[in-house]
Design a protein around this motif. Structure first.
Motif, PDB file in Angstrom:
ATOM      1  N   ASP A   1      -1.447  29.212 -16.080  1.00  0.00           N
ATOM      2  CA  ASP A   1      -0.997  28.746 -17.397  1.00  0.00           C
ATOM      3  C   ASP A   1      -1.213  29.828 -18.450  1.00  0.00           C
ATOM      4  O   ASP A   1      -0.334  30.101 -19.261  1.00  0.00           O
TER       5      ASP A   1
ATOM      6  N   GLN B   1       1.347  32.607 -17.947  1.00  0.00           N
ATOM      7  CA  GLN B   1       2.686  32.196 -18.373  1.00  0.00           C
ATOM      8  C   GLN B   1       2.819  32.269 -19.886  1.00  0.00           C
ATOM      9  O   GLN B   1       3.842  32.740 -20.411  1.00  0.00           O
TER      10      GLN B   1
ATOM     11  N   ASN C   1       2.950  35.933 -20.883  1.00  0.00           N
ATOM     12  CA  ASN C   1       4.267  36.479 -20.531  1.00  0.00           C
ATOM     13  C   ASN C   1       5.308  36.070 -21.561  1.00  0.00           C
ATOM     14  O   ASN C   1       6.111  36.894 -22.010  1.00  0.00           O
TER      15      ASN C   1
END
Length: 144
Positions: free
Chosen positions: A83, A86, A89
């Motif tokens: 998580d 992500q 990113n």
């Protein structure tokens, strides 16, 4: 009753209640020095200890294929890390899209009219100078 009698009674009670004796438990399969995992036999498989992280997982063998499942804490830690990555990113992508693209990084973009004329002017001046040098070198009073 003395201490020895209490100990004997405790051993007899443990054996009669169906508790496995200590000698019946197989020893762990200790990996050689430098190896990362240690396996300990468990009901229906093995408990794998990661000696570097301390993480435990349960491994079983079915149809010749070994499958290991993470414990609840490890799974939660991995999901939290996924998580976090992500989100990082997505933030990096947003920052990259918002950043201005420098002129040198623009792929397949033709030069502007001004850039083209400037390059052509340099090329023309270079060729005229070269031609003049050749004429001077090949003339009857030239050095050649």
């Amino acid at each position: 009753m003395g201490k020895a009698q209490h100990l004997f009674l405790a051993i007899v009670l443990a054996a009669s209640c169906g508790a496995p004796a200590i000698a019946e438990t197989p020893p762990p399969i200790v990996a050689p020095e430098g190896e990362r995992f240690t396996l300990t036999p468990a009901e229906g498989g093995y408990v794998r200890l990661n000696k570097e992280t301390g993480a435990l997982s349960y491994c079983s063998v079915k149809d010749g294929v070994t499958a290991c499942r993470l414990g609840a804490e490890e799974r939660a830690a991995f999901e939290a890390e996924i998580d976090r990555l992500q989100k990082e990113n997505a933030a990096l992508k947003a920052r990259a899209e918002a950043a201005p693209v420098p002129p040198a990084a623009r792929p397949n973009i033709a030069p502007s009219e001004e850039e083209f004329e400037r390059a052509l002017s340099f090329t023309e001046r270079f060729l005229r100078r070269i031609m003049r040098l050749f004429r001077e070198e090949t003339s009857p009073g030239g050095a050649l």
